[in-house]
Design a protein around this motif. Structure first.
Motif, PDB file in Angstrom:
ATOM      1  N   ALA A 160     -22.386 -39.455 -16.643  1.00 31.54           N
ATOM      2  CA  ALA A 160     -21.505 -39.439 -17.809  1.00 31.54           C
ATOM      3  C   ALA A 160     -21.461 -38.102 -18.536  1.00 31.54           C
ATOM      4  CB  ALA A 160     -21.921 -40.531 -18.788  1.00 31.54           C
ATOM      5  N   ARG A 161     -22.459 -37.250 -18.348  1.00 28.57           N
ATOM      6  CA  ARG A 161     -22.510 -36.013 -19.127  1.00 28.57           C
ATOM      7  C   ARG A 161     -22.923 -34.846 -18.251  1.00 28.57           C
ATOM      8  NH1 ARG A 161     -25.803 -35.025 -24.855  1.00 28.57           N
ATOM      9  NH2 ARG A 161     -24.700 -33.111 -25.419  1.00 28.57           N
ATOM     10  N   ALA A 162     -22.285 -33.681 -18.474  1.00 29.80           N
ATOM     11  CA  ALA A 162     -22.610 -32.476 -17.706  1.00 29.80           C
ATOM     12  C   ALA A 162     -22.580 -31.262 -18.616  1.00 29.80           C
ATOM     13  CB  ALA A 162     -21.622 -32.290 -16.559  1.00 29.80           C
ATOM     14  N   ILE A 163     -23.531 -30.375 -18.398  1.00 29.90           N
ATOM     15  CA  ILE A 163     -23.575 -29.101 -19.104  1.00 29.90           C
ATOM     16  C   ILE A 163     -23.685 -27.996 -18.051  1.00 29.90           C
ATOM     17  CG2 ILE A 163     -24.959 -27.633 -20.638  1.00 29.90           C
ATOM     18  CD1 ILE A 163     -25.746 -30.125 -22.146  1.00 29.90           C
ATOM     19  N   PHE A 164     -22.939 -26.904 -18.256  1.00 32.01           N
ATOM     20  CA  PHE A 164     -22.938 -25.826 -17.271  1.00 32.01           C
ATOM     21  C   PHE A 164     -23.577 -24.572 -17.861  1.00 32.01           C
ATOM     22  CE2 PHE A 164     -19.828 -28.879 -16.034  1.00 32.01           C
ATOM     23  CZ  PHE A 164     -20.127 -29.053 -14.690  1.00 32.01           C
ATOM     24  N   THR A 165     -24.464 -23.978 -17.058  1.00 31.61           N
ATOM     25  CA  THR A 165     -25.258 -22.843 -17.506  1.00 31.61           C
ATOM     26  C   THR A 165     -25.282 -21.784 -16.412  1.00 31.61           C
ATOM     27  OG1 THR A 165     -27.416 -22.228 -18.441  1.00 31.61           O
ATOM     28  CG2 THR A 165     -27.423 -23.868 -16.670  1.00 31.61           C
ATOM     29  N   HIS A 166     -26.079 -20.733 -16.604  1.00 34.37           N
ATOM     30  CA  HIS A 166     -26.146 -19.624 -15.645  1.00 34.37           C
ATOM     31  C   HIS A 166     -24.724 -19.180 -15.307  1.00 34.37           C
ATOM     32  CE1 HIS A 166     -28.462 -17.043 -13.158  1.00 34.37           C
ATOM     33  NE2 HIS A 166     -27.980 -17.486 -12.019  1.00 34.37           N
ATOM     34  N   CYS A 167     -23.954 -18.901 -16.354  1.00 34.51           N
ATOM     35  CA  CYS A 167     -22.508 -18.736 -16.227  1.00 34.51           C
ATOM     36  C   CYS A 167     -22.087 -17.369 -15.699  1.00 34.51           C
ATOM     37  CB  CYS A 167     -21.857 -18.960 -17.585  1.00 34.51           C
ATOM     38  SG  CYS A 167     -22.143 -20.628 -18.234  1.00 34.51           S
ATOM     39  N   GLY A 168     -20.966 -17.369 -15.003  1.00 33.89           N
ATOM     40  CA  GLY A 168     -20.375 -16.147 -14.485  1.00 33.89           C
ATOM     41  C   GLY A 168     -19.558 -15.422 -15.541  1.00 33.89           C
ATOM     42  N   SER A 169     -19.047 -14.251 -15.185  1.00 32.25           N
ATOM     43  CA  SER A 169     -18.332 -13.407 -16.144  1.00 32.25           C
ATOM     44  C   SER A 169     -17.078 -14.078 -16.693  1.00 32.25           C
ATOM     45  CB  SER A 169     -17.972 -12.070 -15.496  1.00 32.25           C
ATOM     46  OG  SER A 169     -17.140 -12.270 -14.361  1.00 32.25           O
ATOM     47  N   GLY A 170     -16.439 -14.938 -15.896  1.00 35.71           N
ATOM     48  CA  GLY A 170     -15.244 -15.620 -16.376  1.00 35.71           C
ATOM     49  C   GLY A 170     -15.506 -16.474 -17.592  1.00 35.71           C
ATOM     50  N   ILE A 171     -16.719 -17.005 -17.707  1.00 34.96           N
ATOM     51  CA  ILE A 171     -17.106 -17.807 -18.864  1.00 34.96           C
ATOM     52  C   ILE A 171     -17.737 -16.918 -19.932  1.00 34.96           C
ATOM     53  CG2 ILE A 171     -18.667 -19.623 -19.673  1.00 34.96           C
ATOM     54  CD1 ILE A 171     -18.221 -21.070 -17.050  1.00 34.96           C
ATOM     55  N   VAL A 172     -18.659 -16.049 -19.529  1.00 32.96           N
ATOM     56  CA  VAL A 172     -19.401 -15.231 -20.490  1.00 32.96           C
ATOM     57  C   VAL A 172     -18.482 -14.279 -21.245  1.00 32.96           C
ATOM     58  CG1 VAL A 172     -21.198 -13.480 -20.726  1.00 32.96           C
ATOM     59  CG2 VAL A 172     -21.535 -15.396 -19.169  1.00 32.96           C
ATOM     60  N   LYS A 173     -17.508 -13.677 -20.554  1.00 34.56           N
ATOM     61  CA  LYS A 173     -16.645 -12.678 -21.180  1.00 34.56           C
ATOM     62  C   LYS A 173     -15.322 -13.253 -21.677  1.00 34.56           C
ATOM     63  CE  LYS A 173     -18.549  -8.863 -18.455  1.00 34.56           C
ATOM     64  NZ  LYS A 173     -18.241  -7.753 -17.511  1.00 34.56           N
ATOM     65  N   GLY A 174     -15.092 -14.551 -21.437  1.00 37.37           N
ATOM     66  CA  GLY A 174     -13.847 -15.163 -21.858  1.00 37.37           C
ATOM     67  C   GLY A 174     -13.866 -15.591 -23.319  1.00 37.37           C
ATOM     68  N   ASP A 175     -12.738 -16.094 -23.784  1.00 38.66           N
ATOM     69  CA  ASP A 175     -12.639 -16.619 -25.141  1.00 38.66           C
ATOM     70  C   ASP A 175     -13.435 -17.921 -25.222  1.00 38.66           C
ATOM     71  OD1 ASP A 175     -11.034 -18.667 -27.029  1.00 38.66           O
ATOM     72  OD2 ASP A 175     -10.856 -16.611 -27.815  1.00 38.66           O
ATOM     73  N   ARG A 177     -13.818 -20.437 -27.349  1.00 40.16           N
ATOM     74  CA  ARG A 177     -13.142 -21.696 -27.677  1.00 40.16           C
ATOM     75  C   ARG A 177     -12.236 -22.162 -26.551  1.00 40.16           C
ATOM     76  NH1 ARG A 177     -11.441 -21.166 -34.101  1.00 40.16           N
ATOM     77  NH2 ARG A 177     -13.579 -20.976 -34.911  1.00 40.16           N
ATOM     78  N   ARG A 178     -11.528 -21.210 -25.955  1.00 43.37           N
ATOM     79  CA  ARG A 178     -10.617 -21.570 -24.864  1.00 43.37           C
ATOM     80  C   ARG A 178     -11.387 -22.071 -23.646  1.00 43.37           C
ATOM     81  NH1 ARG A 178      -6.385 -17.064 -23.343  1.00 43.37           N
ATOM     82  NH2 ARG A 178      -5.849 -17.530 -25.521  1.00 43.37           N
ATOM     83  N   ILE A 179     -12.502 -21.397 -23.321  1.00 42.20           N
ATOM     84  CA  ILE A 179     -13.319 -21.805 -22.180  1.00 42.20           C
ATOM     85  C   ILE A 179     -13.900 -23.194 -22.413  1.00 42.20           C
ATOM     86  CG2 ILE A 179     -15.455 -21.331 -20.918  1.00 42.20           C
ATOM     87  CD1 ILE A 179     -13.179 -19.450 -20.159  1.00 42.20           C
ATOM     88  N   GLU A 180     -14.460 -23.396 -23.604  1.00 41.16           N
ATOM     89  CA  GLU A 180     -15.043 -24.701 -23.923  1.00 41.16           C
ATOM     90  C   GLU A 180     -13.990 -25.801 -23.850  1.00 41.16           C
ATOM     91  OE1 GLU A 180     -18.181 -27.309 -25.019  1.00 41.16           O
ATOM     92  OE2 GLU A 180     -18.263 -25.180 -24.472  1.00 41.16           O
ATOM     93  N   ALA A 181     -12.799 -25.549 -24.384  1.00 44.05           N
ATOM     94  CA  ALA A 181     -11.734 -26.546 -24.350  1.00 44.05           C
ATOM     95  C   ALA A 181     -11.319 -26.848 -22.911  1.00 44.05           C
ATOM     96  CB  ALA A 181     -10.531 -26.055 -25.154  1.00 44.05           C
ATOM     97  N   ARG A 182     -11.264 -25.811 -22.074  1.00 47.81           N
ATOM     98  CA  ARG A 182     -10.879 -25.999 -20.671  1.00 47.81           C
ATOM     99  C   ARG A 182     -11.881 -26.881 -19.938  1.00 47.81           C
ATOM    100  NH1 ARG A 182      -7.674 -27.050 -16.649  1.00 47.81           N
ATOM    101  NH2 ARG A 182      -7.756 -25.651 -14.856  1.00 47.81           N
ATOM    102  N   ILE A 183     -13.156 -26.625 -20.162  1.00 52.43           N
ATOM    103  CA  ILE A 183     -14.189 -27.408 -19.477  1.00 52.43           C
ATOM    104  C   ILE A 183     -14.228 -28.836 -20.009  1.00 52.43           C
ATOM    105  CG2 ILE A 183     -16.698 -27.631 -19.190  1.00 52.43           C
ATOM    106  CD1 ILE A 183     -16.781 -24.626 -18.729  1.00 52.43           C
TER     107      ILE A 183
END
Length: 210
Positions: A160-175, A177-183
């Motif tokens: 039921a729940r997932a959290i993503f870590t050890h993130c790549g540049s697309g997440i780390v350098k992105g906006d 709020r936008r990244i969080e909303a997308r996921i």
């Protein structure tokens, strides 16, 4: 502490872990131990081979699918496909009746159903959101499965729940709020409460009835 990459080399004493459990021998997961460790270190035989030169005094060897415990927390390692040079595992982790699965780098879980059965939380690889970074070498997958693929695994196994870590540049350098909303949106499409991890995040876990 799970994994200890090179960026922790000078900070390990400040963290003062009581035990360190490694997923694999890549530098960003194990090279923080290059000057030794202040506590027991748990790793597979393949990982110990890769970091054999490190001056670690208390070395604990375990086999995949054989449970071990430290500090009142149980661990069961599941082989995952990620690297030919540095074979990796993910961990089914438990305390009391709570269970989670932690795997920071992977292309696939070899025993997916057994690894994810009945868990309350999946903590996975944030290298990419939708772009596959998986390649094939012989009959083995290497690289990183995207977040969207991992959400599909969670949906299939009823997680039921997932959290993503050890993130790549697309997440780390992105906006952020936008990244969080997308996921979160991708999670809703798979029936999973999905989000991105952050430093200092604390998660109380309740047992999942099954």
């Amino acid at each position: 502490m799970i994994d200890c990459g090179a960026d922790w080399l000078r900070a390990l004493k400040a963290v003062a872990p009581t035990a360190i459990v490694l997923t694999h021998g890549h530098g960003d997961h194990a090279f923080g131990l290059a000057k030794g460790a202040p506590c027991p270190v748990y790793a597979t035989a393949e990982t110990w081979t890769l970091i054999d030169r490190f001056p670690i005094e208390d070395r604990r060897l375990f086999e995949p699918r054989v449970k071990f415990a430290t500090g009142g927390i149980s661990f069961e390692a599941f082989p995952v496909q990620h690297s030919l040079r540095a074979p990796a595992v993910g961990y089914r982790i438990g305390q009391g009746h709570s269970r989670l699965f932690y795997v920071p780098d992977l292309a696939a879980i070899e025993e997916q159903h057994e690894a994810l059965r009945g868990i309350a939380l999946y903590v996975g690889d944030g290298a990419s959101i939708v772009r596959s970074m998986v390649r094939v070498r012989g009959h083995v997958l290497i690289g990183h499965a995207p977040v969207v693929a991992q959400l599909g695994w969670c949906e299939a196994e009823g997680v039921a729940r997932a959290i993503f870590t050890h993130c790549g540049s697309g997440i780390v350098k992105g906006d952020t709020r936008r990244i969080e909303a997308r996921i979160r949106q991708l999670g809703r499409e798979h029936g999973v409460d999905a989000s991105v991890g952050y430093d200092g995040l604390t998660l109380p876990l309740a047992a999942r009835a099954r």
